[in-house]
Design a protein around this motif. Structure first.
Motif, PDB file in Angstrom:
ATOM      1  N   SER A 230       0.850  -1.186   0.000  1.00  0.00           N
ATOM      2  CA  SER A 230       0.000   0.000   0.000  1.00  0.00           C
ATOM      3  C   SER A 230       0.892   1.245   0.000  1.00  0.00           C
ATOM      4  CB  SER A 230      -0.888   0.006   1.241  1.00  0.00           C
ATOM      5  OG  SER A 230      -0.105   0.258   2.392  1.00  0.00           O
ATOM      6  N   PRO A 231       0.334   2.397  -0.364  1.00  0.00           N
ATOM      7  CA  PRO A 231       1.128   3.634  -0.287  1.00  0.00           C
ATOM      8  C   PRO A 231       1.671   3.892   1.124  1.00  0.00           C
ATOM      9  CG  PRO A 231      -0.824   4.006  -1.615  1.00  0.00           C
ATOM     10  CD  PRO A 231      -0.964   2.625  -1.003  1.00  0.00           C
ATOM     11  N   ASP A 232       0.911   3.531   2.154  1.00  0.00           N
ATOM     12  CA  ASP A 232       1.390   3.708   3.526  1.00  0.00           C
ATOM     13  C   ASP A 232       2.596   2.810   3.823  1.00  0.00           C
ATOM     14  OD1 ASP A 232      -0.527   5.618   4.048  1.00  0.00           O
ATOM     15  OD2 ASP A 232      -1.900   4.219   5.043  1.00  0.00           O
ATOM     16  N   GLU A 233       2.557   1.567   3.325  1.00  0.00           N
ATOM     17  CA  GLU A 233       3.680   0.659   3.542  1.00  0.00           C
ATOM     18  C   GLU A 233       4.938   1.146   2.816  1.00  0.00           C
ATOM     19  OE1 GLU A 233       1.710  -3.717   4.154  1.00  0.00           O
ATOM     20  OE2 GLU A 233       1.433  -2.766   2.185  1.00  0.00           O
ATOM     21  N   VAL A 234       4.767   1.655   1.606  1.00  0.00           N
ATOM     22  CA  VAL A 234       5.903   2.192   0.864  1.00  0.00           C
ATOM     23  C   VAL A 234       6.470   3.408   1.587  1.00  0.00           C
ATOM     24  CG1 VAL A 234       6.625   3.298  -1.294  1.00  0.00           C
ATOM     25  CG2 VAL A 234       5.133   1.288  -1.358  1.00  0.00           C
ATOM     26  N   ALA A 235       5.584   4.274   2.082  1.00  0.00           N
ATOM     27  CA  ALA A 235       6.037   5.460   2.822  1.00  0.00           C
ATOM     28  C   ALA A 235       6.819   5.046   4.070  1.00  0.00           C
ATOM     29  CB  ALA A 235       4.845   6.344   3.196  1.00  0.00           C
ATOM     30  N   GLU A 236       6.375   3.992   4.738  1.00  0.00           N
ATOM     31  CA  GLU A 236       7.079   3.502   5.928  1.00  0.00           C
ATOM     32  C   GLU A 236       8.471   2.991   5.556  1.00  0.00           C
ATOM     33  OE1 GLU A 236       8.214   2.346   9.721  1.00  0.00           O
ATOM     34  OE2 GLU A 236       6.647   3.731   9.081  1.00  0.00           O
ATOM     35  N   LEU A 237       8.574   2.283   4.437  1.00  0.00           N
ATOM     36  CA  LEU A 237       9.884   1.805   3.982  1.00  0.00           C
ATOM     37  C   LEU A 237      10.823   2.951   3.641  1.00  0.00           C
ATOM     38  CD1 LEU A 237       8.936  -1.138   1.588  1.00  0.00           C
ATOM     39  CD2 LEU A 237       9.926  -1.301   3.876  1.00  0.00           C
ATOM     40  N   ASP A 238      10.255   4.027   3.092  1.00  0.00           N
ATOM     41  CA  ASP A 238      11.064   5.152   2.621  1.00  0.00           C
ATOM     42  C   ASP A 238      11.369   6.194   3.687  1.00  0.00           C
ATOM     43  OD1 ASP A 238      11.103   3.992   0.144  1.00  0.00           O
ATOM     44  OD2 ASP A 238       9.526   5.258  -0.692  1.00  0.00           O
ATOM     45  N   ARG A 239      10.742   6.100   4.841  1.00  0.00           N
ATOM     46  CA  ARG A 239      10.951   7.137   5.852  1.00  0.00           C
ATOM     47  C   ARG A 239      12.384   7.063   6.391  1.00  0.00           C
ATOM     48  NH1 ARG A 239      11.246   5.652  11.125  1.00  0.00           N
ATOM     49  NH2 ARG A 239      10.431   3.598  11.610  1.00  0.00           N
ATOM     50  N   PRO A 240      12.956   8.228   6.675  1.00  0.00           N
ATOM     51  CA  PRO A 240      14.320   8.250   7.226  1.00  0.00           C
ATOM     52  C   PRO A 240      14.372   7.519   8.569  1.00  0.00           C
ATOM     53  CG  PRO A 240      13.617  10.442   6.555  1.00  0.00           C
ATOM     54  CD  PRO A 240      12.409   9.552   6.479  1.00  0.00           C
ATOM     55  N   ARG A 241      15.418   6.821   8.789  1.00  0.00           N
ATOM     56  CA  ARG A 241      15.617   6.083  10.050  1.00  0.00           C
ATOM     57  C   ARG A 241      16.512   6.912  10.961  1.00  0.00           C
ATOM     58  NH1 ARG A 241      11.539   3.113   8.940  1.00  0.00           N
ATOM     59  NH2 ARG A 241      11.835   1.491   7.400  1.00  0.00           N
ATOM     60  N   PRO A 242      16.269   6.861  12.257  1.00  0.00           N
ATOM     61  CA  PRO A 242      17.146   7.603  13.176  1.00  0.00           C
ATOM     62  C   PRO A 242      18.555   7.028  13.142  1.00  0.00           C
ATOM     63  CG  PRO A 242      15.564   6.253  14.388  1.00  0.00           C
ATOM     64  CD  PRO A 242      15.211   6.142  12.935  1.00  0.00           C
TER      65      PRO A 242
END
Length: 120
Positions: free
Chosen positions: A85-97
């Motif tokens: 889903s777009p939300d899952e892709v966004a989660e994969l692409d979010r910057p990690r600390p």
């Protein structure tokens, strides 16, 4: 016993991912043919509360590097575009600390495009 054809390890990278660790090792044969081994190591808890490691290894030869990278890129693209889903892709692409792990790879990011990687 080590394979008699395995020679010098030229480059090694370790990626920790939860209970799994991935090793990317570049090696050379005696004839200076280069190949990559990709090893997945999974930590397993035994019945006696001790740990063991289950390992799976792929040997990738230099003449197959580009085909392998392209197929991996295609498979990742398919999962991202067709299955998530777009939300899952966004989660994969979010910057990690950031964190201070001496085993963390700090090299260039792989953006999913072999042509942009500069490696091939």
């Amino acid at each position: 016993m080590e394979d008699r054809y395995e020679q010098e390890e030229i480059y090694s990278q370790r990626i920790k991912a939860g209970k799994r660790t991935y090793f990317f090792d570049v090696k050379a044969t005696r004839g200076q043919d280069y190949y990559l081994t990709i090893t997945e190591s999974k930590r397993r808890l035994r019945d006696d509360d001790t740990f063991s490691y289950e390992k799976h290894k792929i040997f990738l030869y230099k003449e197959d590097f580009l085909k392998f990278a392209e197929a991996l890129q295609d498979a990742i693209g398919y999962v991202r575009e067709e299955l998530l889903s777009p939300d899952e892709v966004a989660e994969l692409d979010r910057p990690r600390p950031e964190f201070n792990d001496p085993n963390r790879y700090d090299g260039p990011e792989f953006n999913g495009n072999v042509a942009d990687s500069g490696t091939y």
